[in-house]
Design a protein around this motif. Structure first.
Motif, PDB file in Angstrom:
ATOM      1  N   ASP A   1       0.837  -1.197   0.000  1.00 40.56           N
ATOM      2  CA  ASP A   1       0.000   0.000   0.000  1.00 40.56           C
ATOM      3  C   ASP A   1       0.872   1.247   0.000  1.00 40.56           C
ATOM      4  OD1 ASP A   1      -2.625   1.391   2.096  1.00 40.56           O
ATOM      5  OD2 ASP A   1      -2.501   1.158  -0.069  1.00 40.56           O
ATOM      6  N   ASN A   2       0.549   2.203  -0.852  1.00 37.27           N
ATOM      7  CA  ASN A   2       1.294   3.450  -0.967  1.00 37.27           C
ATOM      8  C   ASN A   2       0.629   4.502  -0.080  1.00 37.27           C
ATOM      9  OD1 ASN A   2       2.590   5.802  -1.672  1.00 37.27           O
ATOM     10  ND2 ASN A   2       2.401   5.499  -3.873  1.00 37.27           N
ATOM     11  N   HIS A   3       1.351   5.044   0.891  1.00 33.91           N
ATOM     12  CA  HIS A   3       0.738   6.003   1.822  1.00 33.91           C
ATOM     13  C   HIS A   3       0.301   7.289   1.124  1.00 33.91           C
ATOM     14  CE1 HIS A   3       4.810   7.699   1.692  1.00 33.91           C
ATOM     15  NE2 HIS A   3       4.298   8.815   2.177  1.00 33.91           N
ATOM     16  N   LYS A   4       0.927   7.616  -0.040  1.00 33.04           N
ATOM     17  CA  LYS A   4       0.533   8.817  -0.775  1.00 33.04           C
ATOM     18  C   LYS A   4      -0.721   8.575  -1.611  1.00 33.04           C
ATOM     19  CE  LYS A   4       5.153  10.848  -1.082  1.00 33.04           C
ATOM     20  NZ  LYS A   4       6.202  11.374  -1.998  1.00 33.04           N
ATOM     21  N   ASP A   5      -0.971   7.340  -1.966  1.00 34.34           N
ATOM     22  CA  ASP A   5      -2.158   7.000  -2.765  1.00 34.34           C
ATOM     23  C   ASP A   5      -2.731   5.684  -2.238  1.00 34.34           C
ATOM     24  OD1 ASP A   5      -2.765   6.207  -6.275  1.00 34.34           O
ATOM     25  OD2 ASP A   5      -4.102   6.920  -4.699  1.00 34.34           O
ATOM     26  N   PRO A   6      -3.273   5.719  -1.019  1.00 37.10           N
ATOM     27  CA  PRO A   6      -3.633   4.468  -0.342  1.00 37.10           C
ATOM     28  C   PRO A   6      -4.871   3.803  -0.912  1.00 37.10           C
ATOM     29  CG  PRO A   6      -4.341   6.334   0.957  1.00 37.10           C
ATOM     30  CD  PRO A   6      -3.568   6.900  -0.204  1.00 37.10           C
ATOM     31  N   LYS A   7      -4.838   2.472  -0.906  1.00 42.16           N
ATOM     32  CA  LYS A   7      -6.023   1.676  -1.213  1.00 42.16           C
ATOM     33  C   LYS A   7      -6.553   0.984   0.041  1.00 42.16           C
ATOM     34  CE  LYS A   7      -4.953   0.601  -6.051  1.00 42.16           C
ATOM     35  NZ  LYS A   7      -4.726  -0.484  -7.036  1.00 42.16           N
ATOM     36  N   TYR A   8      -5.701   0.912   1.073  1.00 45.33           N
ATOM     37  CA  TYR A   8      -6.081   0.197   2.288  1.00 45.33           C
ATOM     38  C   TYR A   8      -6.057   1.094   3.521  1.00 45.33           C
ATOM     39  CZ  TYR A   8      -5.838  -4.025  -0.499  1.00 45.33           C
ATOM     40  OH  TYR A   8      -6.069  -4.962  -1.460  1.00 45.33           O
ATOM     41  N   LEU A   9      -4.913   1.644   3.831  1.00 47.95           N
ATOM     42  CA  LEU A   9      -4.764   2.369   5.090  1.00 47.95           C
ATOM     43  C   LEU A   9      -4.534   3.856   4.811  1.00 47.95           C
ATOM     44  CD1 LEU A   9      -4.865   1.586   8.045  1.00 47.95           C
ATOM     45  CD2 LEU A   9      -2.381   1.416   8.046  1.00 47.95           C
ATOM     46  N   GLN A  10      -5.508   4.651   5.160  1.00 42.71           N
ATOM     47  CA  GLN A  10      -5.426   6.091   4.922  1.00 42.71           C
ATOM     48  C   GLN A  10      -5.109   6.811   6.224  1.00 42.71           C
ATOM     49  OE1 GLN A  10      -8.127   8.206   2.113  1.00 42.71           O
ATOM     50  NE2 GLN A  10      -8.907   9.184   3.948  1.00 42.71           N
ATOM     51  N   SER A  11      -4.177   7.742   6.158  1.00 40.42           N
ATOM     52  CA  SER A  11      -3.826   8.534   7.336  1.00 40.42           C
ATOM     53  C   SER A  11      -4.278   9.972   7.120  1.00 40.42           C
ATOM     54  CB  SER A  11      -2.318   8.495   7.592  1.00 40.42           C
ATOM     55  OG  SER A  11      -1.608   9.009   6.498  1.00 40.42           O
ATOM     56  N   LEU A  12      -4.718  10.599   8.190  1.00 50.30           N
ATOM     57  CA  LEU A  12      -5.185  11.976   8.134  1.00 50.30           C
ATOM     58  C   LEU A  12      -4.645  12.704   9.352  1.00 50.30           C
ATOM     59  CD1 LEU A  12      -6.961  13.715   6.282  1.00 50.30           C
ATOM     60  CD2 LEU A  12      -8.878  13.232   7.796  1.00 50.30           C
ATOM     61  N   SER A  13      -4.007  13.828   9.095  1.00 46.65           N
ATOM     62  CA  SER A  13      -3.380  14.590  10.169  1.00 46.65           C
ATOM     63  C   SER A  13      -4.386  14.916  11.268  1.00 46.65           C
ATOM     64  CB  SER A  13      -2.789  15.884   9.594  1.00 46.65           C
ATOM     65  OG  SER A  13      -2.223  16.658  10.615  1.00 46.65           O
ATOM     66  N   LYS A  14      -3.961  14.695  12.507  1.00 41.90           N
ATOM     67  CA  LYS A  14      -4.725  14.976  13.731  1.00 41.90           C
ATOM     68  C   LYS A  14      -5.924  14.035  13.931  1.00 41.90           C
ATOM     69  CE  LYS A  14      -3.453  19.867  13.813  1.00 41.90           C
ATOM     70  NZ  LYS A  14      -3.944  21.266  13.866  1.00 41.90           N
ATOM     71  N   ARG A  15      -6.136  13.101  13.003  1.00 38.26           N
ATOM     72  CA  ARG A  15      -7.255  12.162  13.179  1.00 38.26           C
ATOM     73  C   ARG A  15      -6.786  10.728  13.321  1.00 38.26           C
ATOM     74  NH1 ARG A  15     -12.395  13.064   9.477  1.00 38.26           N
ATOM     75  NH2 ARG A  15     -13.151  11.599  11.053  1.00 38.26           N
ATOM     76  N   GLY A  16      -5.673  10.371  12.650  1.00 40.17           N
ATOM     77  CA  GLY A  16      -5.155   9.027  12.790  1.00 40.17           C
ATOM     78  C   GLY A  16      -5.219   8.223  11.514  1.00 40.17           C
ATOM     79  N   TYR A  17      -5.569   6.919  11.657  1.00 41.96           N
ATOM     80  CA  TYR A  17      -5.540   5.978  10.547  1.00 41.96           C
ATOM     81  C   TYR A  17      -6.907   5.325  10.389  1.00 41.96           C
ATOM     82  CZ  TYR A  17      -0.510   6.439  11.330  1.00 41.96           C
ATOM     83  OH  TYR A  17       0.746   6.934  11.506  1.00 41.96           O
ATOM     84  N   LYS A  18      -7.215   4.982   9.127  1.00 43.29           N
ATOM     85  CA  LYS A  18      -8.499   4.351   8.842  1.00 43.29           C
ATOM     86  C   LYS A  18      -8.341   3.350   7.706  1.00 43.29           C
ATOM     87  CE  LYS A  18     -13.249   5.404   7.403  1.00 43.29           C
ATOM     88  NZ  LYS A  18     -14.181   6.483   6.949  1.00 43.29           N
ATOM     89  N   LEU A  19      -8.919   2.166   7.886  1.00 44.31           N
ATOM     90  CA  LEU A  19      -8.944   1.164   6.827  1.00 44.31           C
ATOM     91  C   LEU A  19     -10.077   1.536   5.863  1.00 44.31           C
ATOM     92  CD1 LEU A  19      -7.306  -1.477   6.296  1.00 44.31           C
ATOM     93  CD2 LEU A  19      -9.272  -2.721   7.192  1.00 44.31           C
ATOM     94  N   ILE A  20      -9.744   1.824   4.605  1.00 47.25           N
ATOM     95  CA  ILE A  20     -10.728   2.389   3.678  1.00 47.25           C
ATOM     96  C   ILE A  20     -11.244   1.384   2.656  1.00 47.25           C
ATOM     97  CG2 ILE A  20      -9.873   4.742   3.892  1.00 47.25           C
ATOM     98  CD1 ILE A  20      -8.306   4.335   1.322  1.00 47.25           C
ATOM     99  N   CYS A  21     -10.805   0.130   2.734  1.00 50.42           N
ATOM    100  CA  CYS A  21     -11.284  -0.877   1.780  1.00 50.42           C
ATOM    101  C   CYS A  21     -12.497  -1.608   2.361  1.00 50.42           C
ATOM    102  CB  CYS A  21     -10.176  -1.872   1.469  1.00 50.42           C
ATOM    103  SG  CYS A  21      -9.636  -2.807   2.922  1.00 50.42           S
TER     104      CYS A  21
END
Length: 687
Positions: free
Chosen positions: A82-102
């Motif tokens: 998974d590419n953190h700049k163009d995620p398909k699985y794990l998306q990160s968002l500043s001040k919010r954390g991480y989210k599984l987006i699939c």
């Protein structure tokens, strides 16, 4: 392990008992902490997980640094590819954390093992079940193989032309009962479109609206009493409705406070709601909105967090439960299709590709239809299985669903565009030479045409292969192919000497040395480049790059293969004798004097659109702009302080496009003139 499960997320299957991850035939056994973090993301995939929450729930008071947690997350990304700049699985968002987006689903519970005696009995049962499953699986694969071999998966397609007027058509809509077809049409050169209605029973065609501007959205109400459409004027977009009562056809404006409306659609089970895709301002993202005809309220349906992302088209499933959205990323040219559950807001399915998607619609509650520049495809949003209905898309630009087995589409006929060399300055703007982009008898097309004195550089695409071509105007028959590739290739410009050619090869800025055929990559594929050009002495490349949210200007010395940062805060750069013209992120221009080391603001701003261009030539700044209705070319003297010498030329956007190339030797620019286009409506029956 109690409650052992097989969990499917994206393309992966997770065995919670074995702590193993499987994709295709590959099996990866996870480290305990990697498994624990991944499971936590899966169990809470509907929301973002903060770093503090991971500490509190998975490390339970143990002193572990954030860096250690991030290393675990990095391992997960590596395992998932998974590419953190163009995620398909794990998306990160500043001040919010991480989210599984699939999408996540539990496939089946695994058998829980009890006593030793029960374990032995279970093992025997498991072996029997395993043999049975192997037998069944073998039979299924055999049947699937024979089915494919015998062509059962090969869809039978029948197309038929629907009689209509001879014109250029862009958008169509079909009433729920299939009786009426509405379509937009352009009979003549100019800015105006018409909207026509065809009665399939009587085969009559009549004009509903005689004068619209860019009606990109068109749909019938669910009861067939109204036709909704967008009317995009200059900087003002309107959502309108037409009363389809015979001999009345009154037109009313429903929404008027938007900049641009791209798509209009409805929920077949609702009569009082209209959905549309729109921008509130030129700089805002395109989102999906819904308008309630009862109370006049407009609500946002989607949102975007990434700059340059636009939700341009959408459709609602027949059961009213799901929304499919086409999201276009302007900076990366990536297209994404997302299916959302309208009740929970969850993303149920996602499909990404780097080729242009024209349209997307629901066929039934489980399948969507996708139209891109290569094919017409059907996708199962539950399984992700996709198969091609029509390969090598030949002119299909938009479609609408009649039934799950019948579509209507607009198909463009062949068009021949012309490249025109025009004399500069703008006061002498006239045709010098014209070149056709594509000859009818040829299977090749000119992608880029760049003259420079008596030399011509071109990129030609033939059969999916792009080639860099060079020849002299006096020796047209002696064309030399300098390089060929199946990768995306764009010509940015040659140097005056002809030794170097600037290219964009697979989204990377590249210097091609014609003396030894070597390639030097100036940028990485994931870097955001704003502008690139040769220096006046051709010893350097000047380019801009966005880093940590800020634009920077670099000078790359070709022979030394070294770069220096020369300006900050500017997205555009061109050099002239004695200084530079620079543009900020909004296009506002400034002039830098090398001798005085002073920066002087200029009284103009140029376009930041990707399909425009600009140049400094013979002491003048030349740039193009457009509003999707008109193409405008501007010219101003370098030393003009009050726009007293500003000149402009305006053309029909549907005829002259704003992208241009410069011949500094002859004082010319090359523009593209679009030929006359006719379109036809066709019925596509899928069996």
């Amino acid at each position: 392990m109690a409650n052992a499960m097989l969990i499917k997320f994206g393309e992966y299957r997770l065995d919670t008992e074995e702590m193993s991850l499987q994709i295709n035939e590959q099996l990866v056994v996870l480290e305990p902490k990697v498994f624990a973090v991944l499971m936590y993301f899966i169990e809470h995939h509907e929301r973002y997980i903060s770093m503090d929450e991971l500490h509190d729930n998975l490390w339970q008071g143990r002193c572990v640094s954030d860096a250690a947690v991030r290393r675990i997350i990095s391992k997960i990304r590596i395992i998932l590819n998974d590419n953190h700049k163009d995620p398909k699985y794990l998306q990160s968002l500043s001040k919010r954390g991480y989210k599984l987006i699939c999408p996540v689903s539990k496939l089946s519970p695994l058998v829980e093992i009890g006593s030793k005696e029960n374990s032995e009995n279970n093992n025997v049962s498991k072996k029997k079940v395993l043999l049975y499953l192997i037998f069944i699986t073998t039979m299924i694969f055999s049947l699937v193989y024979l089915w494919n071999k015998n062509g059962e998966y090969k869809t039978s397609i029948t197309t038929q032309v629907i009689d209509s007027i001879i014109s250029e058509k862009r958008v169509l809509a079909v009433s729920n009962d299939g009786r009426y077809i509405a379509f937009t049409s352009k009979l003549r050169l100019g800015n105006n479109y018409q909207i026509y209605l065809k009665d399939q029973n009587s085969q009559t065609v009549k004009v509903l609206v005689d004068d619209t501007r860019l009606p990109r959205g068109l749909t019938f109400s669910s009861d067939g009493k109204w036709l909704y459409f967008s009317d995009n004027l200059d900087r003002v977009a309107l959502l309108k409705q037409i009363d389809l009562t015979p001999n009345i056809h009154n037109i009313d404006t429903l929404v008027s406070n938007f900049y641009f409306i791209s798509d209009v659609f409805i929920d077949e089970n609702e009569n009082n709601v209209i959905y549309f895709s729109a921008q509130k301002s030129k700089k805002s993202a395109m989102l999906i909105y819904k308008f309630n005809t009862d109370n006049g309220l407009v609500e946002e349906v989607t949102s975007v967090s990434q700059k340059g992302a636009h939700d341009s088209r959408a459709d609602i499933s027949p059961d009213s439960g799901k929304l499919v959205v086409l999201r276009v990323y302007m900076d990366s040219k990536r297209n994404s299709i997302r299916v959302r559950d309208l009740k929970t807001g969850r993303t149920l399915f996602q499909h990404d590709q780097n080729t242009t998607i024209y349209d997307v619609h629901w066929l039934d509650d489980e399948h969507i239809i996708l139209l891109d520049d290569k094919k017409l495809a059907k996708i199962n949003v539950k399984t992700g299985h996709s198969y091609t209905i029509i390969d090598k898309n030949k002119g299909l630009v938009t479609l609408d669903r009649v039934t799950p087995n019948t579509l209507l589409a607009i198909r463009d006929n062949d068009i021949i565009n012309t490249l025109i060399e025009k004399k500069l300055p703008l006061s002498d703007f006239k045709n010098v030479e014209m070149i056709q982009k594509k000859q009818p008898e040829q299977d090749s097309s000119i992608i880029t045409y760049q003259p420079l004195g008596n030399k011509v550089w071109m990129v030609i695409n033939e059969g999916g292969v792009s080639s860099l071509i060079f020849y002299e105007k006096s020796k047209v028959t002696k064309k030399a192919t300098l390089m060929s590739t199946e990768k995306p290739l764009e010509l940015l410009g040659p140097s005056l000497s002809g030794q170097y050619v600037l290219l964009k090869l697979q989204d990377r800025i590249t210097i091609f040395n014609t003396f030894d055929n070597s390639l030097t990559y100036l940028s990485k594929a994931d870097e955001l480049i704003g502008d690139v050009t040769f220096s006046l002495d051709e010893k350097s490349i000047l380019y801009t790059r966005k880093s940590n949210g800020e634009w920077q200007v670099f000078e790359y010395v070709i022979e030394e293969k070294a770069k220096d940062l020369i300006f900050e805060g500017y997205r555009f750069i061109r050099q002239f004798e004695g200084g530079y013209v620079l543009g900020d992120n909004t296009g506002r221009l400034s002039r830098f004097d090398e001798y005085k080391e002073t920066m002087t603001p200029m009284p103009v701003s140029m376009s930041t659109e990707t399909n425009t261009n600009w140049a400094v030539i013979n002491g003048k700044v030349l740039w193009s702009n457009h509003n999707l209705i008109n193409t405008i070319f501007y010219e101003i003297d370098l030393n003009d302080v009050d726009t007293s010498n500003l000149k402009s030329k305006t053309f029909d956007f549907s005829v002259i496009r704003p992208r241009f190339y410069v011949d500094k030797v002859n004082g010319l620019i090359v523009v593209e003139s679009l030929g006359s286009r006719t379109s036809e409506i066709i019925s596509i029956d899928i069996q």
